[in-house]
Each structure stands twice: as C-alpha cells, then as structure tokens.
Design an enzyme around this catalytic site. Structure first.
Site, PDB file in Angstrom:
ATOM      1  CD  GLU A   1      -2.874   1.487   2.241  1.00 11.44           C
ATOM      2  OE1 GLU A   1      -3.787   2.228   1.897  1.00 11.44           O
ATOM      3  OE2 GLU A   1      -2.612   0.801   3.340  1.00 11.44           O
TER       4      GLU A   1
ATOM      5  CG  ASP B   1     -11.906  12.403  -1.732  1.00 15.61           C
ATOM      6  OD1 ASP B   1     -10.769  12.057  -2.179  1.00 15.61           O
ATOM      7  OD2 ASP B   1     -12.278  12.946  -0.885  1.00 15.61           O
TER       8      ASP B   1
ATOM      9  CG  ASP C   1      -2.240  16.200  -1.712  1.00 10.83           C
ATOM     10  OD1 ASP C   1      -2.946  16.676  -2.215  1.00 10.83           O
ATOM     11  OD2 ASP C   1      -1.443  16.649  -0.506  1.00 10.83           O
TER      12      ASP C   1
ATOM     13  CB  THR D   1     -10.349   4.866   5.901  1.00 13.11           C
ATOM     14  OG1 THR D   1     -10.347   5.466   4.812  1.00 13.11           O
ATOM     15  CG2 THR D   1      -9.539   3.423   5.499  1.00 13.11           C
TER      16      THR D   1
ATOM     17  CG  PHE E   1      -9.285  10.212   3.557  1.00 13.43           C
ATOM     18  CD1 PHE E   1      -8.394  11.389   4.003  1.00 13.43           C
ATOM     19  CD2 PHE E   1      -9.360  10.200   2.352  1.00 13.43           C
ATOM     20  CE1 PHE E   1      -8.127  12.316   3.161  1.00 13.43           C
ATOM     21  CE2 PHE E   1      -9.179  11.059   1.403  1.00 13.43           C
ATOM     22  CZ  PHE E   1      -8.610  12.207   1.662  1.00 13.43           C
TER      23      PHE E   1
END
Length: 288
Positions: free
Chosen positions: A90, A201, A165, A267, A269
């Site tokens: 990951e 997202d 990011d 998660t 996030f």
C-alpha cells in the site's frame, strides 16, 4: 488518558512554499507528491514506536534525504516475513486503517505499508500491536524510490493507492503521484497478472488516473466499459453539481470504473469524503 493529535489528511495540508524544492525533491530530482509535516510522537504512538518498531519497521539505508532509499538496497520479503507469500504493497498507508484491516482478514498474504509521515507509521504499529498481527511491515520512504530499486521486479501481487493527495491547483498537478512515470514503476514491481487498485474522491484526479492507465501498454482495465452513462459516478458529479462544480449535462460514456473494493475497510478519510458530499471513484487494472 493522553489525548493524541490526529494526523492531518494529505488533502488538507498545503506546502508552505510550493515553488521551493524539498530535500526529497532535490534528491529524487522530480516533484514529490507529499508535503512534510511534523514528526513528533507522543503518548500511545510513542509507546507503540518504542515497543514495535524494531520488529515491524523496515530498516532502510538512506541515500541523502531521510525518506530516501539507498539504490543498492533490495527488500527481501521471504527473509523479512519468514515465508513465501503474496505481497501486497500500500502506497500512502496513512494511519494504517486499510492495511491493518486487510492483514487481519488475509493472514495468508503479507503486506508492506509505505508512508512518509512518522505519526502515521506509529499509528499503524499501534494497530499491529492491538490486533496481534505478524504479516505487516512498514517503511518510511518515498514511494517512487521504493518501486524503482527497493522492491525486486515482479515481486508484488497487488499495489494499492487509495486517496492520494489530489493537488487541486493546475500548477501543482505535476506533484500528483499517479502519472505515466509512476505507472511504469508500478508495472515494474507487479507480477504478470498482478493488480493495481486505486481510489480517489476527486473526479478530475479520477479521470487523470483513468487516462494514464488506459494509455499504458503495461496495464488493462479489469472493468472496461462498466459503470458508464447514468451509472457512472462521473456523470453524477456533472449532473448534480458535486465538488462545488456547476451542474452540466456532460455524460461519461466511457466508464471503466470498478466497484468499490470490498477489501478496503471504510476508513476515517473515506467517511470524511462521504460527509463532504463527494463520490468515490475506484479503478482496478491488471499488469499485462
């Protein structure tokens, strides 16, 4: 009980001076995809680091920067884990929620969490200790260097890049992790038939990811043509005016979006993205 500060989300922290090169950037000679944050540990994170880092943190020889990897160092997964098993890597493991959950659910696999932020690694160690896991190792390192030389070619079963990011401003897009050069590095470490899973997202980054991987001769989309038209999350973003965009009639006829990866736990996030009214874009590609 000691209250510990939360690790800032990557999307919430901007560079103090985006034009200035960091030590990592000058070392690796390309824009890095992260901004360095505080590395102070306290409370339970410090305790987890003190108790578990010797066993679970990969001791990487450095070159110049403190997140660099000496080009002569090669990770030996079989020696590290004491067995031969599929390896899942990951990239940007954050607080370790996804990788720790996956390791617990898949004891037959080994996991390597790559992260640059010390508090996130310490939080991951804390999860490892709480769950009694033995099939995770963590490394504090710049991901392109991990993929360039640290991991042997064809040694990884899956690579995960979840919610990197987004670097929203156009002038900062060069700092985005998922681009042509990075795709070549992922292809290098994956076994033939191995899987690269991605999630974001933000729709414009999702489109960039899809463009980069569809253009690569090293990957094939596992869900070509799926979730197009009215079923596409991109169509919904356009029609419903999400992400603070004005509604428009543009329809995503291309699709190619994967269903939500069941192996990714929900998660904090991802929950924050849902609370902010953003949709999640999943992609999955096979290494040819």
């Amino acid at each position: 009980m000691t209250t510990e500060p939360a690790l800032p989300d990557a999307a919430e922290t901007g560079p103090a001076d985006p034009a200035a090169g960091t030590d990592e950037e000058q070392h690796f000679r390309s824009p890095v995809s992260f901004v360095r944050r505080g590395s102070r540990l306290q409370g339970r994170r410090q305790q987890a680091w003190d108790e578990l880092s010797e066993r679970f943190v990969v001791d990487v020889p450095r070159d110049e920067a403190d997140t660099s990897v000496h080009p002569g160092y090669v990770f030996d997964a079989a020696a590290e884990f004491g067995r031969t098993a599929p390896l899942v890597v990951e990239i940007g493991s954050g607080l370790g929620e996804a990788v720790a959950h996956a390791a617990e659910q898949n004891p037959e696999k080994d996991f390597l969490a790559v992260e640059v932020y010390l508090p996130g690694l310490a939080q991951t160690l804390q999860r490892i200790g709480q769950k009694g896991l033995t099939n995770i190792r963590v490394v504090q390192a710049n991901a392109p260097e991990v993929l360039t030389s640290m991991l042997p070619a064809g040694s990884v079963a899956e690579v995960w890049v979840f919610f990197p990011d987004p670097w929203h401003k156009t002038r900062h897009h060069k700092r985005r992790l998922v681009k042509e050069s990075f795709a070549e590095l992922v292809a290098r470490v994956l076994v033939p038939g191995g899987t690269w899973r991605l999630a974001t997202d933000w729709s414009d980054y999702a489109v960039q990811m899809r463009e980069v991987l569809d253009a690569s001769a090293r990957f094939e989309n596992l869900h070509t043509g799926e979730r197009a038209g009215d079923e596409s999350p991109l169509t919904r973003v356009h029609r419903e005016g999400l992400e603070n965009k004005a509604p428009e009639d543009d329809v995503d006829t291309r699709g190619g979006w994967a269903p939500r990866f069941e192996g990714r736990t929900l998660t904090s996030f991802e929950n924050k993205a849902h609370e902010g009214g953003r949709l999640i874009f999943d992609l999955a590609y096979r290494r040819i």
